[in-house]
Scaffold this motif. Structure first.
Motif, short mmCIF file in Angstrom:
data_model
loop_
_atom_site.label_atom_id
_atom_site.label_comp_id
_atom_site.label_asym_id
_atom_site.label_seq_id
_atom_site.Cartn_x
_atom_site.Cartn_y
_atom_site.Cartn_z
N MET A 350 0.84 -1.21 0.00
CA MET A 350 0.00 0.00 0.00
C MET A 350 0.87 1.26 0.00
O MET A 350 0.54 2.26 -0.66
N LYS A 351 2.00 1.21 0.71
CA LYS A 351 2.93 2.34 0.68
C LYS A 351 3.52 2.49 -0.73
O LYS A 351 3.72 3.61 -1.22
N ALA A 352 3.80 1.37 -1.37
CA ALA A 352 4.33 1.41 -2.73
C ALA A 352 3.31 2.01 -3.70
O ALA A 352 3.66 2.81 -4.58
N ALA A 353 2.05 1.62 -3.53
CA ALA A 353 1.00 2.16 -4.39
C ALA A 353 0.84 3.66 -4.18
O ALA A 353 0.62 4.43 -5.13
N GLU A 354 0.98 4.10 -2.93
CA GLU A 354 0.90 5.53 -2.64
C GLU A 354 2.02 6.28 -3.34
O GLU A 354 1.82 7.38 -3.90
N ALA A 355 3.22 5.68 -3.34
CA ALA A 355 4.35 6.30 -4.03
C ALA A 355 4.12 6.35 -5.54
O ALA A 355 4.44 7.34 -6.20
N ARG A 356 3.55 5.28 -6.08
CA ARG A 356 3.24 5.28 -7.52
C ARG A 356 2.20 6.34 -7.85
O ARG A 356 2.31 7.04 -8.87
N MET A 357 1.23 6.51 -7.01
CA MET A 357 0.20 7.52 -7.25
C MET A 357 0.78 8.93 -7.21
O MET A 357 0.36 9.81 -7.96
N ALA A 358 1.78 9.14 -6.34
CA ALA A 358 2.44 10.44 -6.30
C ALA A 358 3.14 10.73 -7.62
O ALA A 358 3.12 11.86 -8.13
N THR A 359 3.76 9.69 -8.19
CA THR A 359 4.42 9.85 -9.49
C THR A 359 3.40 10.11 -10.58
O THR A 359 3.60 10.96 -11.46
N VAL A 360 2.30 9.38 -10.54
CA VAL A 360 1.22 9.56 -11.53
C VAL A 360 0.70 11.00 -11.49
O VAL A 360 0.50 11.65 -12.52
N LYS A 361 0.49 11.50 -10.28
CA LYS A 361 -0.02 12.87 -10.11
C LYS A 361 0.98 13.89 -10.64
O LYS A 361 0.62 14.85 -11.33
N LYS A 362 2.26 13.65 -10.34
CA LYS A 362 3.31 14.57 -10.79
C LYS A 362 3.39 14.59 -12.31
O LYS A 362 3.60 15.66 -12.92
N ASP A 363 3.21 13.43 -12.93
CA ASP A 363 3.30 13.33 -14.39
C ASP A 363 2.02 13.75 -15.10
O ASP A 363 1.99 13.84 -16.33
N GLY A 364 0.95 13.95 -14.33
CA GLY A 364 -0.33 14.27 -14.94
C GLY A 364 -0.88 13.11 -15.74
O GLY A 364 -1.54 13.30 -16.78
N SER A 365 -0.62 11.88 -15.28
CA SER A 365 -1.02 10.70 -16.02
C SER A 365 -2.13 9.97 -15.26
O SER A 365 -2.94 10.60 -14.58
N PHE A 366 -2.18 8.66 -15.37
CA PHE A 366 -3.21 7.88 -14.68
C PHE A 366 -2.64 6.53 -14.26
O PHE A 366 -1.65 6.04 -14.81
N PHE A 367 -3.25 5.94 -13.27
CA PHE A 367 -2.79 4.69 -12.66
C PHE A 367 -3.25 3.51 -13.50
O PHE A 367 -4.42 3.41 -13.88
N THR A 368 -2.32 2.59 -13.79
CA THR A 368 -2.65 1.43 -14.63
C THR A 368 -2.66 0.12 -13.84
O THR A 368 -2.75 -0.95 -14.42
N GLY A 369 -2.57 0.22 -12.51
CA GLY A 369 -2.60 -0.98 -11.69
C GLY A 369 -1.22 -1.33 -11.19
O GLY A 369 -0.20 -0.91 -11.75
N LEU A 370 -1.19 -2.09 -10.11
CA LEU A 370 0.06 -2.60 -9.56
C LEU A 370 -0.18 -4.06 -9.24
O LEU A 370 -0.92 -4.40 -8.33
N PHE A 371 0.44 -4.94 -10.02
CA PHE A 371 0.10 -6.36 -9.98
C PHE A 371 1.13 -7.13 -9.16
O PHE A 371 2.28 -7.30 -9.58
#
Length: 458
Positions: A350-371
């Motif tokens: 969950m911490k990793a997903a939060e970090a990925r979401m921060a990157t997504v927000k910074k890039d102005g992109s969208f989340f594609t899942g974390l498998f």
């Protein structure tokens, strides 16, 4: 996962089988930890932890590393930031100076476990209270040898057919025409999408992705190339039929030499990737690739996706991913076990997903899942962070991957897993070079059976 790691994953079994004859040529003695003091595994770890094969470069890895360091500040972690090297590992084992932990492809677990290069983790699981129930059963099976776990599974790699929807539409077809259930229809669809003249290829219609996807095609046709007992089954008639069909797709599209040369020109990670520039209409591809493709929308990519179905109509996918494993002779197994637990637990993901979401927000992109191999984590991440993608094709692809998770199957674990991998890859290479599918797989079966008999005593 880093791009370099993804690019070299398929080389690991070959390195193991060929480098210094792999572990098949030497036993490192029993790896069982039975009889050891409970303090070997239980309690709070400290000291040095030496890890091999883990880069840890992206935000998903860094968030999890931080979680471990926060939980265990008395452990000093060293990792070589390179991919797993079979020869380096074997040399370290032979010299009596192995790493404390290795990050390796799950297909290698059985081979190393059979020769005592790895320790079973039953005492690790109990000593550090690892909840193995959080992991997907298919992932746990792939790290289990003789009813004992020898690894803690991490990522969960599955496949669907990814499609250049723009090209498909221009050909008067739909994404639904990209399917693997009806082989005659797929052959016709591929021919309609193919563009080329003589030795010059302009576009591949459907790429069966040989040699790497041979196990997938065997599974589509109802064959398991490794039996439940770990013995090879490479020349199963259904596997031969599957390879023959996939070879036919290549032959119909310029032949292997031309096909491979054209495919090797792909900029698979760049803006001019084959789905974006129309070099390929469809191929089976892993879930990590959707994240790579996000930036290609601005270059005109119209993505589509279709589930891979067996000829019986049921969903099919091979399963890949890495595991954390503890070598025989590890100096700090307690810290190694704590690391494996922490890196794969639900809270850490969950911490990793939060970090990925921060990157997504910074890039102005969208989340594609974390498998991941942790089903609990996947379910929570999906519920909390996954929203509808701003692109219909990407939404279709993301949902297709999620729908595949429960049906994906790894190759059965085998004490000769690396040798079996090397045998079928060599066999498929011979078939691509002109040998018949049956002759190539018959030879591969002989090679794999000889290796299996040697290590299993059967």
């Amino acid at each position: 996962m880093t791009r370099r790691r993804l690019a070299v994953l398929s080389l690991v079994p070959i390195l193991l089988a060929t480098g210094c004859a792999g572990v098949g040529s030497k036993s490192f003695g029993g790896g069982d930890s039975s009889g050891k003091s409970g303090s070997t595994w239980s309690g709070t770890p400290s000291g040095k932890l030496n890890i091999m094969g883990f880069g840890g470069e992206d935000e998903v890895a860094q968030a999890r590393i931080s979680a471990f360091q926060k939980a265990y500040p008395d452990v000093s972690v060293t990792h070589n930031k390179g991919d797993f090297d079979a020869q380096q590992f074997l040399t370290a084992l032979a010299s009596g100076n192995p790493p404390d932990l290795v990050y390796i492809d799950r297909n290698l677990i059985g081979t190393y476990a059979a020769k005592g290069a790895l320790q079973p983790l039953s005492d690790c699981v109990s000593g550090q209270q690892v909840d193995t129930g959080q992991y997907r059963p298919a992932a746990m099976r792939s790290v289990t040898y003789k009813d004992k776990p020898y690894g803690i599974p991490e990522f969960y790699i599955v496949s669907v057919d990814l499609v250049d929807a723009k090209t498909v539409k221009a050909a008067g077809l739909t994404v639904d025409d990209i399917q693997t259930k009806d082989w005659a229809a797929l052959k016709a669809t591929s021919a309609k999408l193919y563009e080329g003249s003589g030795i010059k290829i302009k576009r591949i219609g459907y790429d069966p992705k040989l040699p790497d996807s041979f196990p997938l095609w065997a599974a589509i046709n109802g064959a398991e190339i490794v039996k439940a007992d770990g013995s090879p089954n490479l020349n199963d008639p259904k596997a031969v039929e599957a390879l023959d069909f996939a070879l036919g797709l290549v032959k119909d599209q310029g032949g292997w030499g031309n096909f491979k040369a054209f495919r090797d020109s792909y900029d698979i990670f760049g803006e001019k990737n084959p789905l974006t520039v129309g070099s390929i209409a469809a191929f089976p591809m892993e879930n990590w690739y959707v994240n790579v493709l996000r930036d290609s929308r601005k270059a005109g990519l119209q993505l589509g996706a279709a589930p891979i179905l067996g000829r019986d109509g049921k969903p099919v996918s091979t399963l890949g991913g890495q595991a954390w494993a503890i070598p025989k002779g590890a100096k700090n197994p307690k810290a190694a076990c704590a690391w494996a637990k922490t890196m794969t637990t639900t809270d850490t993901w969950m911490k990793a997903a939060e970090a990925r979401m921060a990157t997504v927000k910074k890039d102005g992109s969208f989340f594609t899942g974390l498998f991941t191999a942790n089903k609990q984590a996947d379910d929570q991440i999906r519920e909390k962070y996954l929203t509808k993608a701003p692109d219909a094709g990407f939404e279709q692809a993301i949902q297709a991957f999620y729908a595949t998770l429960d049906s994906a199957k790894a190759l059965n674990p085998s004490p000769a897993g690396a040798e079996i991998d090397a045998a079928w890859k060599s066999g498929v290479a011979r078939a691509l070079g002109g040998q018949s599918a049956k002759a190539a797989l018959d030879q591969a079966q002989k090679e794999a059976q000889a290796a299996y008999s040697k290590v299993s005593g059967g």
